[in-house]
Design an enzyme around this catalytic site. Sequence first.
Site, short mmCIF file in Angstrom:
data_model
loop_
_atom_site.label_atom_id
_atom_site.label_comp_id
_atom_site.label_asym_id
_atom_site.label_seq_id
_atom_site.Cartn_x
_atom_site.Cartn_y
_atom_site.Cartn_z
CB VAL A 1 26.38 27.04 1.79
CG1 VAL A 1 25.31 27.19 2.83
CG2 VAL A 1 26.72 26.26 1.98
CE LYS B 1 35.78 27.00 4.01
NZ LYS B 1 34.85 26.94 4.16
CD GLU C 1 28.11 23.88 -0.81
OE1 GLU C 1 28.87 24.40 -1.95
OE2 GLU C 1 29.45 23.43 -0.03
CG ASP D 1 34.08 38.48 1.99
OD1 ASP D 1 32.84 38.46 1.39
OD2 ASP D 1 35.59 38.14 1.09
CG ASP E 1 26.97 30.35 2.59
OD1 ASP E 1 26.45 30.27 1.15
OD2 ASP E 1 28.00 29.80 2.38
#
Length: 308
Positions: free
Chosen positions: A107, A160, A26, A139, A143
């Site tokens: 992604v 993450k 990416e 939110d 992906d």
Amino acid sequence: MTNFHFRLGTEVDEALRAGRPVVALESTIVSHGLPRPDNLHVARRIEATVREAGAVPATIGMVGGRLVVGLDDAELTRLATVDGVAKLSVRDLAVAAATGADGATTVAATSAVATAAGIGVFATGGLGGVHREAAQTFDESADLVTLARTPIAVVCAGVKSILDVGATLERLETLGVGVVGYRTRRFPGFYLTDAGFDLDWSVDSPEQVAAVLAARRQHGVQSGGLIVANPLPVDEQLDPALHDRTLAEGLALLERDGVTGKAVTPYLLAHFHSATEGASLAVNVRIILRNADLAARIAVAAARTAST
Ligand code: PSU
Ligand code: MN
């Protein structure tokens, strides 16, 4: 007439025609996820790592409205250094193409474009997911829904820790996205080796991942993405105390500065990179290079499986 089709890099085109291994990469991590000037250098190292493991790298992005699968060095340099490169998810691709924009693919967008180009393996750092406070803000990274309908293997170090990891795993289950740990049954937390959640499945080798992909093809049952979660070794992770402190600060700053939407992920990553004085950057780079290497070995094994 404007041609909206994507352009395949010469080497990628030849490799795909010959059934040789190709790994999609990416560009959002290059344009928005890593600070300059390291970003360009790292982008080249990711590609070199894929090559060393025997596959052809196909970094995907948009240059002047043209989608490119296998950016050349001039195009990669442009996306890494020019101001105003848009962050493109799947929904943005057509608009960006029609308006002649430069853009980096997330992604989601990279997976969708790679699949359209016939590439089955993709390496990235960390997947997007469900943000904290998502119950109020809704939110959730595109992906996730994109992987629900895109049959690509994504090698990543989990999601993450800036996200709600548990909620992300639940959503992946609901959406039918496969998750396997690479030599682990614990889901990694990107900077951290272990995000604190168990996985149902683990695989031990690139050949085993290739066998999973082959079984899916043979079954012919409609399926989405397969996440291959590749954790950092414990002695290479970000110091957990530093991580927790930096994350708490970053979340508070996010609120103070009123950052929302697609700016959230780049903002938090930039905060980590500056607040840890480069420690998180070094970890981030290690993650991506390790994933590029594993993805390339999976692509090599998959190409071998397909030719036998
Ligand atoms: N993980 C990283 N660095 C990144 C990203 C993820 O370690 O730069 C990028 C990826 O491109 C991912 C995107 O698809 O962030 C997710 O953004 P959002 O949360 O806005 O969907
Ligand atoms: Mn978002």
